[in-house]
Scaffold this motif. Structure first.
Motif, mmCIF file in Angstrom:
data_model
loop_
_atom_site.group_PDB
_atom_site.id
_atom_site.type_symbol
_atom_site.label_atom_id
_atom_site.label_comp_id
_atom_site.label_asym_id
_atom_site.label_seq_id
_atom_site.Cartn_x
_atom_site.Cartn_y
_atom_site.Cartn_z
ATOM 1 N N GLU A 116 14.351 43.571 68.889
ATOM 2 C CA GLU A 116 14.063 44.883 69.498
ATOM 3 C C GLU A 116 13.628 44.759 70.960
ATOM 4 N N THR A 124 23.172 42.920 65.284
ATOM 5 C CA THR A 124 22.232 41.792 65.453
ATOM 6 C C THR A 124 21.915 41.158 64.095
ATOM 7 N N SER A 180 21.962 48.444 73.478
ATOM 8 C CA SER A 180 21.793 47.426 72.432
ATOM 9 C C SER A 180 23.122 47.063 71.780
ATOM 10 N N ALA A 181 23.055 46.089 70.909
ATOM 11 C CA ALA A 181 24.222 45.738 70.094
ATOM 12 C C ALA A 181 24.533 46.925 69.175
#
Ligand code: ASP
Ligand code: MG
Length: 447
Positions: free
Chosen positions: A228, A72, A66-67
């Motif tokens: 998500e 985000t 993920s980031a």
């Protein structure tokens, strides 16, 4: 006594299944990992992720990351500023994000090349424009860079410590429609791409690093799959690559029966069924993205939820096996609104009106989390996305008298008992409640 016995049997069965899985591997099977934003939110944690990956040396891994941390959310602020016409603010906010990433990169690799610059330019170029399309389009073009940056940095770091891997821009693989912010994956195209462009990479490398949550349209516009969404992308890869398993690495021991940040005595659950997890996700448990289960369940691929801080722990195993005697599972959804749609002239709410209201939900792309019908009223509990709620209230006021109650919380308890429900609803006003044999839902407001 019996309960305990059943549980032991379930564990044994899960272990046996694991054994079967590992003996079945005749063709090289790979694993899919997903690391969330919290697993890479500091230099130490990025190094920790590298150690975990190292401990699987020799295995084929497709890794989705993920980031970093809350990137985000920060990128969402950039998109908002840009769309509201505050170009200066958008550029300043983006500059901060850029600096943060460059600092992380510099600490991990003292002699980095300029490999992030194209990713920065993609956004910067857009920020200098003026918005002419709708918000969701710009959101996706801006927000997608979080995962591109984080994965590029981690991939580069892994290569510098000799953990050879190939970085893939997932936008070249995952094709979606142009329903920005909630794009749908073109399954056939994506599967073909994975066969043609990802599978062959495993001849060159053991580790592929790529992004979740993002994709691209046939016109190369970036898209996102919903917040998500990385768990879901990981499951799509697991399905299409016939993975042996998928592991989601989180900052908790595994799946808990409640959010441990809200409930101090939240309990760890070692074994769960896909069915239970689908239910939990549906009611808003933040454990796993709701769309994650189907691609795994369809191919019988087990899902592991493990703790990146304590990789020695086994975590939770989720599979097709039914699990009985679960503890009460508590899900709280904050930020809800209760909308009441009353018939204008005291007549019954007719089907035709209900259908029109449902069409509004579809048009505005908002879905009630709970609804209840009365003779002259319809009640719906929805996520409080102010822009959408306003639109809905306005459009529905042509058909009904509309009342909106903000700041409500939706409590769901699976496998409930009276004691726990009384405890959880104490000192709160109950606006509405619904129950089945397995699940109770109560809409609450602070008194
Ligand atoms: N970075 C995205 C988000 O925070 C996607 C993800 O992490 O799953 O929503
Ligand atoms: Mg996340």
């Amino acid at each position: 006594m019996n309960k305990k016995y059943d549980f032991c049997k379930a564990i044994l069965r899960a272990k046996l299944t694991q054994l079967t899985y590992s003996t079945q591997i005749s063709v090289a099977q790979m694993k899919v990992f997903k690391f969330g934003g919290a697993s890479i939110n500091s230099i130490e944690r990025i190094k920790n992720v590298a150690k975990i990956i190292q401990s699987f040396a020799g295995e084929d891994l497709l890794i989705i990351i993920s980031a970093m941390g809350k990137t985000t959310n920060s990128l969402e602020k950039v998109a908002e500023a840009f769309f509201s016409g505050d170009k200066e603010k958008a550029i300043t906010l983006f500059h901060q994000i850029k600096e943060e990433h460059l600092q992380v990169l510099a600490q991990l690799n003292p002699t980095p090349q300029n490999f992030l610059s194209d990713l920065f330019t993609e956004v910067e170029w857009l920020l200098h424009d003026r918005p002419v399309r709708d918000y969701d389009y710009y959101y996706d073009q801006i927000v997608c860079c979080g995962e591109l940056l984080s994965t590029a940095i981690v991939s580069n770091y892994l290569n510098t410590i000799n953990l050879k891997n190939i970085w893939v821009d997932v936008r070249d693989i995952v094709r979606t429609d142009d329903n920005f912010r909630e794009a749908t994956i073109d399954w056939a195209f994506t599967k073909q791409k994975i066969n043609d462009a990802v599978v062959p990479l495993f001849k060159e490398t053991k580790v592929i690093i790529t992004q979740g949550f993002i994709g691209a349209t046939d016109e190369n516009e970036s898209t996102t799959l919903g917040r998500e969404g990385s768990d879901y992308t990981a499951a799509v890869f697991a399905n299409m690559l016939d993975a042996e398993s998928q592991t989601i690495w989180k900052d908790v021991e595994g799946v808990m029966n409640a959010d441990p940040k809200l409930f101090r005595d939240a309990q760890f659950i070692g074994i769960l069924s896909f069915k239970e997890v689908i239910e939990m996700a549906y009611y808003g448990a933040q454990v796993i993205h709701p769309k994650t289960i189907k691609p795994l369940q369809n191919k019988g691929i087990p899902l592991h939820v493990r703790c990146f801080l304590k990789p020695a722990l086994p975590g939770t195993i989720i599979s097709d096996l039914p699990v009985h005697n679960l503890p009460p599972i508590i899900v709280l959804k904050n930020n809800q609104v209760l909308m009441q749609f009353n018939s204008k002239d005291f007549s019954f709410v007719e089907d035709n009106l209900v259908n029109k209201l449902h069409q509004l939900f579809v048009d505005i792309k908002i879905r009630p989390n709970l609804s209840q019908n009365g003779a002259i009223s319809l009640y719906c509990c929805l996520d409080d996305r102010p822009e959408k709620i306003e639109k809905l209230a306005l459009a529905a006021s042509e058909l009904f008298d509309v009342q909106v109650e903000k700041d409500v919380v939706l409590l769901t308890v699976r496998h409930y008992n009276e004691t726990i429900v009384t405890e959880l609803t104490a000192n709160k006003i109950e606006l509405l409640s619904q129950k089945t044999k397995e699940t109770i839902q109560v809409l609450l407001k602070n008194s």
